[in-house]
Each structure stands twice: as C-alpha cells, then as structure tokens.
Enzyme design. Structure first.
Site, PDB file in Angstrom:
ATOM      1  N   GLU A  83      -0.314  22.932  -7.989  1.00  0.00           N
ATOM      2  CA  GLU A  83      -0.070  23.303  -6.586  1.00  0.00           C
ATOM      3  C   GLU A  83       1.012  24.363  -6.457  1.00  0.00           C
ATOM      4  O   GLU A  83       1.421  24.697  -5.340  1.00  0.00           O
ATOM      5  CB  GLU A  83       0.304  22.050  -5.784  1.00  0.00           C
ATOM      6  N   ASP A 117       0.428   7.288  -8.245  1.00  0.00           N
ATOM      7  CA  ASP A 117       0.293   6.049  -7.498  1.00  0.00           C
ATOM      8  C   ASP A 117       1.456   6.012  -6.515  1.00  0.00           C
ATOM      9  O   ASP A 117       2.574   5.664  -6.877  1.00  0.00           O
ATOM     10  CB  ASP A 117       0.332   4.857  -8.462  1.00  0.00           C
ATOM     11  N   ASP A 118       1.166   6.422  -5.287  1.00  0.00           N
ATOM     12  CA  ASP A 118       2.207   6.523  -4.261  1.00  0.00           C
ATOM     13  C   ASP A 118       2.191   5.223  -3.441  1.00  0.00           C
ATOM     14  O   ASP A 118       2.883   4.255  -3.763  1.00  0.00           O
ATOM     15  CB  ASP A 118       1.933   7.775  -3.429  1.00  0.00           C
ATOM     16  N   THR A 119       1.342   5.171  -2.427  1.00  0.00           N
ATOM     17  CA  THR A 119       1.261   3.947  -1.619  1.00  0.00           C
ATOM     18  C   THR A 119       0.249   2.951  -2.192  1.00  0.00           C
ATOM     19  O   THR A 119       0.131   1.837  -1.704  1.00  0.00           O
ATOM     20  CB  THR A 119       0.797   4.283  -0.186  1.00  0.00           C
ATOM     21  N   ILE A 133       6.996  14.742  -5.914  1.00  0.00           N
ATOM     22  CA  ILE A 133       6.566  15.278  -7.209  1.00  0.00           C
ATOM     23  C   ILE A 133       5.784  16.572  -6.994  1.00  0.00           C
ATOM     24  O   ILE A 133       4.782  16.597  -6.282  1.00  0.00           O
ATOM     25  CB  ILE A 133       5.683  14.267  -7.970  1.00  0.00           C
TER      26      ILE A 133
END
Lengths: 211, 211
Positions: free
Chosen positions: B189, B114-116, B184
């Site tokens: 990735e 949950d970034d923006t 993060i």
C-alpha cells in the site's frame, strides 16, 4: 549449451513496475474488475489495485482464477507434457459477484509473465465463452465487455498461444517490461531473499527494455 | 489524542515472516489447501506457497475468497458501518476443484492481519457451513476437515469476532508476529516504496514481539 541468462527482480522493482503501469492502465484500459491468474498474478494484482484506487471510490475488485500449465496436479492421470495443457484449479464464482456476471465489465487480466502465451490465450477464450453464454441467457447481448491484459514481463519470443485481436486488440495489452527469452527469478520464489537482492543488484539486467 | 503508532513492514520482512512460519506450518498444520482472503491475504499466501512446496510434490493449491469489511462496494444500498458487516466479493467455486469440495482437506486460511477478528470469524463459520452441507449431500460426513489460520500480524486487543475452538483450536492458529494495537503499513500500500523502506529502517518497530 550455455546456461540461460537469469534476471533477478526485487519486490520493490515489481512494486514500481505496477505503480508506473497504473497511470497508463487508468488512462487507457479503465478496468472495473481485475482477474488475477494464480499464483503468479496474485502479487502484481494486489499491488496494482493500490495504484488503481481513486480517492472516494471503492477498490477495484480482484477475482482469482487458478490455471496450471507447467505442473501436474497429482493423481493417477497420464503425465502431462509441460506447456501443452492448461488445467483449471479455480474459476470465477459469478454467484458471489454483486452483478452476478462479467457482462459489461472492463476486465483486466493480470499475470506475472507472458512466456508462451498459452495460459493467457486459454484464460481469455474461456472468459469470453462465459460472457457470451451469460449474455445469451440473460438477454444482455447488447452490452460490451472488454478484456485487457497486464503482465510484469513479456518475453520477446515466438508464442504458442495467440490472442484474438477482436477480443484483445494490441492497445489493450500492456507489459511493464519486455525482455529477451531469459529466466526470470521473481522474489516470491527466492529461497534467500537477501541473496536474491544482491544478485539483482550485481547483475546488470542487460536484457531489460521498456515496452 | 495522540497519533497512533505506525509500523512499516517491508516486502523482505513479509517474505521472511512467511519463510520462518512455513516450517511450523508444515510440521503442525500440514495444509493441503490454502484459502487466501483477498486482497490482504494474496501476497502472504503466494509467498507461503513457495516455502510449503516439498520437492517432487505439486504446489499446494491456493483458492481465493474476497471479503470486504471496511469499505462499501458502491451501489445505492444503505451506508455500512465499518467493521460491522462482512460482504462476500468472491467465494470458493467448488465446481472447478478436482475433488469438487473442501471435505477432508486441511485448509489453511491466510490473511495479512488479525485486527478485530471479524473477517476470520466470518470466513471460518461460512466455510464450515459449506463443508457440513457438502458432507451431508454427498454422504461423506465421516471425513474430517480441519481448519487452521495463518496471519502475518495479530493485534493484541479485544476481538469482536470469536473463533470456535471446536473448529479452530488455539494450536491451529498461527501469527508470525503479535503486535500491540498499532497501525501497520504494509508495503503493497506504499505510495513511495523507497520512503516506506527508509521509515521501516528508522522506526525501531518497538512493538514487535514474536508469538
């Protein structure tokens, strides 16, 4: 009766299997759409996407379909015989795709294991039906849609499902590893991931052969 | 200008975050359907499902929706400003659900970060619209549909998206870990997973706080 041989696969091994397979996939299968068979295909599909991304190009989209082979889905229906019936729990929602269909795509189906091949057989046949129907409706039957398959493990055993070679020729089927008919313990099902990793390190994975 | 702080998260850490959160989720949120926001939600959703399964009960189904916030999807459209527009790449295909709708379900939305909050805001609002529409059409407006959210990491920062507390009250929002506004690095990735694990072990993850 002896216990079936178990092999333990770590997350990092899954990561490397996807990474190593990605260059082959980019060279030969050139997917433009990934369809993950859930839930087993979710994790390899997501990892694979990382390694299929080309700099400057967008990610290859992942669509998910839900197929259930081994378990009943609740309710009051008759008890299913495991391995004989495939139930859809989610299918492609083409209305949300930008191109509104699968037509003309290079579609890579991803699952974790090819055991009896029943699920893959079902998925391919149903997707091909969708493509044929959409192509007939839209007058786009001249466009070629290609299917290919990637699994982490293929079990070397007699298969109940059969892939139509006209739809998936052998050179469009890729298993990162071929194993005997063993019990594969994937990390995402591990009740204790540290113990799982210890078992992975101490069992020699004798039955693993590159394919 | 200094480099942003990076934290490296291993697969086994993600596994344990899901495992530890599962008992809270079972106690308080009691989901009957998981909706994974792809691609980031796929891996936590699949792991979480393992730990939400009760003996003798079927797995909780996972549906996937594809939302794209940061990247353009190709084509000739105008260039998107990152973070300002959410694009659907896949949505729920309710025609394949046994119950044919989301109505009356306890729906757990799963994403990695949950970034923006823009993506979660969009997903919740659109799913609520679907529920309202389906309920009106089917005359089932008396049934309560509950939404809750699980993310691996919540970034403690001003949010652009806002969750309507009538739809998702604070006690139906769960982050395994709250972090500062750091970069993060998720394992799926990682171009080199062994190096990633070394970096995870040597950086002290100072900014991690349980929430």
């Amino acid at each position: 009766m002896s216990e079936p041989t178990k092999i333990y696969v770590t997350y990092n091994e899954v990561h490397k299997m996807c990474q190593e397979s990605a260059s082959k996939i980019l060279d030969t299968l050139k997917p433009t759409l990934i369809i993950a068979i859930g839930g087993g295909g979710f994790i390899p599909a997501r990892i694979l996407r990382t390694f299929l991304k080309k700099p400057g190009s967008p990610n290859i989209p992942i669509q998910a379909i839900g197929l259930s082979l081994y378990e009943t889905l609740g309710g009051d229906g008759p008890i299913e015989e495991p391995g004989t019936k495939v139930t859809r729990t989610q299918w492609i929602d083409t209305s949300s795709l930008e191109s509104a269909s699968l037509i003309g795509k290079n579609i890579l189906i991803v699952d974790e294991v090819d055991d009896t091949r029943t699920t893959l057989d079902y998925a391919i046949k149903e997707l091909q039906k969708d493509v044929d129907k959409a192509a007939a409706q839209s007058g786009r039957s001249g466009e070629e849609t290609k299917f290919s398959i990637f699994v982490l493990h293929n079990k070397d055993k007699p298969k109940k499902g059969h892939l139509d070679e006209k739809i998936v020729p052998p050179n469009r089927y890729l298993a990162a590893v071929t194993v005997e008919d063993v019990w594969i313990c994937y990390p995402w099902e591990a009740p204790d991931i540290d113990e799982h990793d210890r078992l992975a390190a101490t069992t020699s994975n004798k039955s693993l052969n590159g394919s």
